[in-house]
Design an enzyme around this catalytic site. Structure first.
Site, PDB file in Angstrom:
ATOM      1  N   ASP A 228     -15.801   3.779 -18.708  1.00 62.25           N
ATOM      2  CA  ASP A 228     -15.132   4.777 -19.529  1.00 62.25           C
ATOM      3  C   ASP A 228     -16.119   5.416 -20.506  1.00 62.25           C
ATOM      4  OD1 ASP A 228     -12.540   5.953 -20.449  1.00 62.25           O
ATOM      5  OD2 ASP A 228     -13.059   4.920 -22.309  1.00 62.25           O
ATOM      6  N   GLU A 301     -17.758   7.640 -15.689  1.00 63.54           N
ATOM      7  CA  GLU A 301     -16.905   8.710 -16.176  1.00 63.54           C
ATOM      8  C   GLU A 301     -17.738   9.461 -17.208  1.00 63.54           C
ATOM      9  OE1 GLU A 301     -12.976   9.854 -18.766  1.00 63.54           O
ATOM     10  OE2 GLU A 301     -14.377   8.302 -19.354  1.00 63.54           O
TER      11      GLU A 301
END
Length: 590
Positions: A228, A301
């Site tokens: 993330d 990401e």
């Protein structure tokens, strides 16, 4: 020797962009299915999806034909940002189950031939994490505060934030604490919600801790990690002021066509994004994964542009995949799509990496709805009942075509839960139901991401459409979901579910994931005029034709249809006509 694609019919001219390659590690051409745990399947009836619910539905994914599953966070958390605020990286939140449930899920997935990727949230912890609670209780300049980005304030008495950065979720990126003695104290940085304090990645203790977290889950058998905010963990020295917008992605698309590299609108130029020391962290993590068998993978990401900057995350010795958000954010226009595909393949080929395609995820409006907007492919930050509504039927038609286009490209691809059912965004969700912190922190100016996170419909006539045995759902489902339910589509020719199953089977049979890309020009309409609004390419022996607009295209003689996103037509002499907003795969024969 690298194989070359078979020459297409004589009427077409081709330009090779990307050569085919041999089979490699699984992640180079895998199709990975994203599960958002709270919305996939509820096993205990409390209205929130859980790990036992996921395990019970894994047969659906194996039957669909995907290679792996990515699980969004299920760690212990106060759930202020749907689990992206982690209080304990080594435990399962009771909302989702137990560590034993996680082990059972891993065992069942592996028995079905599915690999499992789990989310890792290393940019920040929850404010409930023991480290942060300890930091609040400790003094300035303590070891405990050194794990986070605590700073003295500016102005009289330190009453102003240390710099002018703003939060991705809106408002200031700094919150002032009250010291243990009751006096106003230091400030801590949070690029997201105030309950998500950023870690200080210049601190060796932080690096050691997260490497240990990797080992904890690798020891339990996970096959990789989706990282993330992979471009945001490291901040520029001194945390300088910056007058830009602190954003992962901007709030909309201006509709301009012809982007050369598929600009995402990412705010990756600021001092909080895409800093050079990140790559040393990922080289270190790669070495950790290399100690385990089975080609484990790191997935970035990273909302980074231009494409050449993103490709640096997947250089040899670093990460294995990086989501291609430039492709996700490209408008439904043939020139734009051709430009971004070309730029993506060339940039990744320069570093020997695969390209990882994606159209939807838990952070963006579902692509079936984006493509039904007045500017098809534009990207609002959520859609509410009083906002302009997408054309549901047109969006689904284009969404199916976009999916078949994506799955025909060489590389890996991600599918977001429910897109195999053709699910639209829940665009009429009541505002008082919304739980995304972006809705609150933006002062109710951004609808947020709840509309793409609504629980899935499994059975049209069951409570909660089969999501929960009690009929409870943490977000309400629209009545339209009944016609999208999995049991209404399974085995039905022409359904979106069967389209995905067929496409994934053919993709594997034709080895398209490790295949080639040569742009094909020279297609015509049924009248013999040059076909416009068409994206056509050859991947190995397969011709992919996407009619992106109101035109049509006729397949060359000898092209045998393998799969199509919608109904096809025919000319008087029996040639296949591909109508508007439709994609077809056709086998080129001699």
């Amino acid at each position: 020797m690298t194989p070359t694609p078979r020459p297409p019919a004589a009427a077409l001219s081709t330009t090779l962009v990307h050569p085919a390659g041999p089979a490699g590690p699984w992640w180079r051409d895998a199709v990975i299915y994203q599960v958002y745990p709270r919305s996939f399947a509820d096993g205990d009836g409390d209205g929130v999806g859980d790990l036992p619910g996921i395990t019970a539905r894994l047969d659906h994914l194996a039957d669909l034909g995907v290679d792996a599953v990515w699980l969004s966070p299920f760690y212990r958390s106060p759930q202020r940002d749907a689990g992206y605020d982690v209080a304990d990286y080594r435990d399962v939140d009771p909302l989702f189950g137990t560590l034993a449930d996680a082990d059972a899920l891993l065992d069942r997935a592996h028995a079905l031939g599915l690999r499992v990727v789990v989310d890792l949230v290393p940019n920040h912890t929850s404010a409930d994490h023991p480290w942060f609670r300890g930091a609040l209780a400790a003094a300035p300049d303590s070891v405990e505060r050194g794990r986070y980005l605590f700073r003295d304030g500016r102005g009289p008495g330190g009453s102003e934030p240390p710099n002018n950065w703003t939060s991705v979720f809106g408002g200031p990126a700094w919150t002032r604490v009250t010291e243990p003695d009751g006096t106003p104290g230091q400030w801590y940085l949070h690029l997201f919600d105030s309950s998500q304090p950023d870690l200080d990645w210049s601190n060796p203790e932080v690096r050691d801790e997260l490497e240990d977290v990797l080992r904890f889950w690798l020891d339990r058998g996970v096959d990789g990690f989706r990282v993330d905010v992979a471009h945001g963990m490291v901040k520029a020295p001194g945390l300088p002021d910056w007058d830009g917008t602190t954003a992962m992605i901007d709030g909309g698309h201006d509709g301009t066509l012809g982007s050369e590299d598929g600009a995402t609108g990412a705010g990756s130029a600021g001092p909080m994004w895409d800093q050079e020391p990140l790559h040393d962290i990922y080289r270190s993590w790669n070495r950790v994964l290399g100690q385990y068998e089975g080609d484990r993978a790191l997935v970035a990401e990273a909302w980074v542009e231009p494409m050449e900057r993103l490709a640096r995350y997947v250089r040899p010795g670093e990460m294995q995949q990086a989501f291609n958000f430039a492709f996700l954010t490209t408008l439904w226009a043939a020139p734009d799509l051709r430009a971004v595909v070309t730029a993506s393949l060339r940039a990744n080929d320069e570093v020997g990496a695969t390209t990882t395609w994606v159209l939807s995820n838990h952070d963006v409006v579902r692509h079936t709805s984006r493509l039904g907007l007045a500017v098809p492919g534009s990207r609002p930050n959520g859609i509410g009942a009083t906002d302009p509504q997408p054309d549901e039927a047109l969006g689904l038609r284009r969404g199916r075509a976009a999916t078949l286009l994506m799955l025909g490209l060489p590389g890996s691809a991600y599918v977001y839960q429910g897109e195999e059912l053709g699910l639209p965004e829940h665009t009429t969700l009541a505002d008082d139901e919304r739980q995304d912190p972006a809705w609150w922190r933006s002062g109710h100016t951004e609808r947020g991401r709840d509309g793409c996170r609504v629980p899935l419909p499994w059975s049209a006539d069951a409570p909660a459409y089969g999501f929960s045995p009690t009929g409870a759902t943490w977000l309400s489902q629209p009545a339209s979901y009944a016609r999208y339910a999995a049991d209404r589509q399974r085995g039905v020719p022409g359904s979106t579910l069967e389209l995905y199953r067929t496409a994934l089977r053919v993709r594997r049979e034709q080895a398209l994931g490790t295949g080639s890309l040569a742009w094909a020009d020279g297609l015509t309409t049924s009248t013999g005029a040059p076909a416009g609004d068409v994206l056509a390419f050859v991947n190995r022996d397969v011709l992919v034709v996407a009619v992106v607009g109101a035109s049509e295209a006729v397949l060359p003689p000898g092209a045998a249809v393998l799969v199509a996103s919608g109904p096809l037509g025919a000319t008087g002499d029996g040639r296949v006509v591909v109508p508007a907003d439709t994609t077809v795969w056709a086998l080129l024969t001699d």
